[in-house]
Enzyme design. Structure first.
Site, PDB file in Angstrom:
ATOM      1  N   ASP A 111       0.833  -1.204   0.000  1.00  0.00           N
ATOM      2  CA  ASP A 111       0.000   0.000   0.000  1.00  0.00           C
ATOM      3  C   ASP A 111       0.870   1.256   0.000  1.00  0.00           C
ATOM      4  O   ASP A 111       1.760   1.408   0.849  1.00  0.00           O
ATOM      5  CB  ASP A 111      -0.907   0.037   1.238  1.00  0.00           C
ATOM      6  CG  ASP A 111      -2.050  -0.958   1.153  1.00  0.00           C
ATOM      7  OD1 ASP A 111      -2.261  -1.532   0.065  1.00  0.00           O
ATOM      8  OD2 ASP A 111      -2.734  -1.150   2.171  1.00  0.00           O
ATOM      9  N   LYS A 138      -6.556  -7.217   0.759  1.00  0.00           N
ATOM     10  CA  LYS A 138      -7.680  -7.685   1.570  1.00  0.00           C
ATOM     11  C   LYS A 138      -7.376  -8.994   2.278  1.00  0.00           C
ATOM     12  O   LYS A 138      -7.711  -9.182   3.440  1.00  0.00           O
ATOM     13  CB  LYS A 138      -8.930  -7.808   0.696  1.00  0.00           C
ATOM     14  CG  LYS A 138      -9.519  -6.471   0.281  1.00  0.00           C
ATOM     15  CD  LYS A 138     -10.842  -6.646  -0.433  1.00  0.00           C
ATOM     16  CE  LYS A 138     -11.435  -5.278  -0.744  1.00  0.00           C
ATOM     17  NZ  LYS A 138     -11.695  -4.502   0.483  1.00  0.00           N
ATOM     18  N   GLY A 139      -6.720  -9.905   1.563  1.00  0.00           N
ATOM     19  CA  GLY A 139      -6.418 -11.191   2.190  1.00  0.00           C
ATOM     20  C   GLY A 139      -5.501 -11.045   3.385  1.00  0.00           C
ATOM     21  O   GLY A 139      -5.768 -11.583   4.462  1.00  0.00           O
ATOM     22  N   ALA A 140      -4.408 -10.294   3.213  1.00  0.00           N
ATOM     23  CA  ALA A 140      -3.450 -10.113   4.303  1.00  0.00           C
ATOM     24  C   ALA A 140      -4.068  -9.358   5.464  1.00  0.00           C
ATOM     25  O   ALA A 140      -3.851  -9.695   6.632  1.00  0.00           O
ATOM     26  CB  ALA A 140      -2.210  -9.372   3.788  1.00  0.00           C
ATOM     27  N   GLU A 239     -10.001 -10.376  -4.887  1.00  0.00           N
ATOM     28  CA  GLU A 239      -8.827  -9.694  -5.430  1.00  0.00           C
ATOM     29  C   GLU A 239      -7.884 -10.645  -6.152  1.00  0.00           C
ATOM     30  O   GLU A 239      -6.955 -10.207  -6.814  1.00  0.00           O
ATOM     31  CB  GLU A 239      -8.073  -8.946  -4.316  1.00  0.00           C
ATOM     32  CG  GLU A 239      -8.742  -7.645  -3.917  1.00  0.00           C
ATOM     33  CD  GLU A 239      -7.901  -6.787  -2.977  1.00  0.00           C
ATOM     34  OE1 GLU A 239      -8.142  -5.579  -2.932  1.00  0.00           O
ATOM     35  OE2 GLU A 239      -7.002  -7.334  -2.291  1.00  0.00           O
ATOM     36  N   THR A 319     -22.769  -4.763   5.253  1.00  0.00           N
ATOM     37  CA  THR A 319     -22.153  -3.777   6.144  1.00  0.00           C
ATOM     38  C   THR A 319     -22.517  -2.372   5.658  1.00  0.00           C
ATOM     39  O   THR A 319     -22.500  -2.096   4.458  1.00  0.00           O
ATOM     40  CB  THR A 319     -20.628  -3.950   6.195  1.00  0.00           C
ATOM     41  OG1 THR A 319     -20.094  -3.886   4.866  1.00  0.00           O
ATOM     42  CG2 THR A 319     -20.270  -5.303   6.804  1.00  0.00           C
ATOM     43  N   ASP A 351     -12.132  -5.062   5.982  1.00  0.00           N
ATOM     44  CA  ASP A 351     -11.257  -6.208   6.231  1.00  0.00           C
ATOM     45  C   ASP A 351     -11.251  -6.572   7.713  1.00  0.00           C
ATOM     46  O   ASP A 351     -11.246  -7.753   8.081  1.00  0.00           O
ATOM     47  CB  ASP A 351      -9.837  -5.896   5.773  1.00  0.00           C
ATOM     48  CG  ASP A 351      -9.758  -5.647   4.280  1.00  0.00           C
ATOM     49  OD1 ASP A 351     -10.615  -6.157   3.550  1.00  0.00           O
ATOM     50  OD2 ASP A 351      -8.832  -4.936   3.852  1.00  0.00           O
ATOM     51  N   GLY A 386      -3.483   2.977   9.016  1.00  0.00           N
ATOM     52  CA  GLY A 386      -2.960   1.803   8.338  1.00  0.00           C
ATOM     53  C   GLY A 386      -3.971   0.687   8.257  1.00  0.00           C
ATOM     54  O   GLY A 386      -4.581   0.309   9.258  1.00  0.00           O
TER      55      GLY A 386
END
Length: 403
Positions: A111, A138-140, A239, A319, A351, A386
């Site tokens: 990022d 998104k996964g991390a 993603e 959401t 996330d 972050g």
């Protein structure tokens, strides 16, 4: 038993029990000690286990571009075999599986974040008030959230062979994530995202280049099977290349695992496969795109949830930011209120919610309990800078106790 199948089962045993002796494995698999030594040496060569005197221990974290061995069957053959064995596997593992385990196939991005007083208009250049380079995807992010929320996480992702692959490995190694595997692409760079964060309200604008995230192969998905067998929940997003996401969904479904999909970024490719999902968690924009219904108030949100459920999803959570979330369990609606928060950076809010929700569900909470926990977790996440900067479980408990 085929050589590759035996090695996968050895790896699954070591993943669960941390270590094993050559004598035990030779007896368990009814082969010679020399065969087991050969298996362990090959797994050690791939950096999946570490050899020690008389046996081996699991290597929890690995960066690799190879699989255990060339596969003799394609993914569809593996899937059909697993579907036939599902009932047997479920009864065999009942009472022995690891509690509170979440398996995540997802993205890792670098990022690049710029803090701005406001978002620029078309063609306008503005001065940023600050910038930073950090881990994301998104996964991390969801793997980090699920780990902080108290679940055991196995995370699988793919990066390039550039300098950011080591950055990814170092970030994940220093995290609370229990185990992960980084595959590497020699054709695409590590994924990256350009993010503007408005200092007016903490809202964000994001442009993503997925890179290596779009190159996950069938074999790399099939290699997740041993970890999925001991997991409670699979959490995925959109993603990665859709074929990989769909294959891991089918794999988890065949193994009888709960499947949660965060349909972000939106892709119409998922529409024919909603019946594979136990829970789908779109935000309002994604829910509108999924259902074709313009969401503008609470009633239209309910209408969209019903439509998505009729399309095949068993449970729907939409959401709604500061308005909380709407849960539809296939029978009734439940509004999950948002927790008051001082928004600093909303980049990882979704996330945070999804990772915490998956963790709570894996740890045995009901849908409503898990969604409420996730709402509290997300409220703490937006108070931090972050996308990967997630709160601790005890902080969430404290916030829950305030309501």
């Amino acid at each position: 038993m085929f050589l590759e199948e035996r090695r996968n089962q050895i790896l699954a045993y070591l993943t669960k029990h941390e270590r094993a002796s050559v004598d035990y494995l030779a007896t368990a698999f009814a082969v010679s000690k020399e065969t087991i030594r050969s298996d362990l040496n090959e797994l050690a060569r791939l950096n999946l286990v570490q050899r020690c005197y008389g046996g081996a221990t699991i290597v929890r974290r690995s960066l690799q571009s190879e699989l255990i061995a060339p596969r003799s069957e394609n993914f569809e053959v593996l899937l059909k075999r697993l579907e036939k064995q599902t009932r047997h596997q479920t009864s065999k593992q009942k009472g022995n599986k690891m509690n509170g385990k979440v398996c995540i196939l997802g993205s890792f991005n670098v990022d690049i974040v710029a803090k701005v007083a406001r978002f620029p208009k078309g063609g306008e250049s503005i001065m940023a008030q600050g910038s930073a380079l950090g881990p994301g995807g998104k996964g991390a992010n969801q793997a980090m959230a699920a780990s902080r929320a108290g679940s055991q996480v196995y995370f699988v992702t793919k990066v390039g062979t550039d300098q950011f692959s080591q950055f990814a490995y170092d970030h994940l190694s220093s995290s609370d994530i229990h185990a992960f595997k980084l595959y590497q692409s020699d054709t695409e760079p590590t994924g990256n995202a350009i993010i503007y964060v408005s200092q007016q309200n903490g809202e964000n604008m994001i442009a993503i280049y997925p890179g290596a995230n779009q190159t996950i192969t069938d074999d790399e998905v099939a290699a997740i099977a041993p970890e999925l067998t001991t997991s409670d929940v699979l959490l995925v997003q959109l993603e990665n290349n859709f074929s990989a996401t769909l294959n891991v969904i089918k794999l988890a479904h065949a193994l009888g695992k709960k499947v949660i999909l965060n349909p972000a970024p939106y892709s119409s490719e998922i529409l024919p496969y909603l019946d594979y999902l136990d829970v789908i968690t779109p935000n309002e924009t994604e829910a509108s795109l999924l259902s074709g219904i313009d969401i503008h108030d609470f009633d239209s949100t309910k209408e969209a949830a019903l439509k998505i459920a009729r399309m095949g999803a068993k449970r729907v959570i939409i959401t709604m930011g500061s308005r909380g979330a709407l849960l539809y369990d296939g029978h009734q609606f439940q509004h999950i209120p948002a927790f008051p928060a001082l928004g600093v950076d909303t980049t990882g809010a979704g996330d945070a919610f999804n990772g915490a929700f998956a963790a709570a569900l894996a740890n045995g909470q009901s849908m409503v309990q898990a969604a409420t926990y996730a709402s509290a977790f997300a409220s703490l996440a937006v108070e931090r800078e972050g996308a990967s900067n997630m709160p601790e479980h005890q902080q969430v408990i404290a916030r829950l106790s305030q309501r």
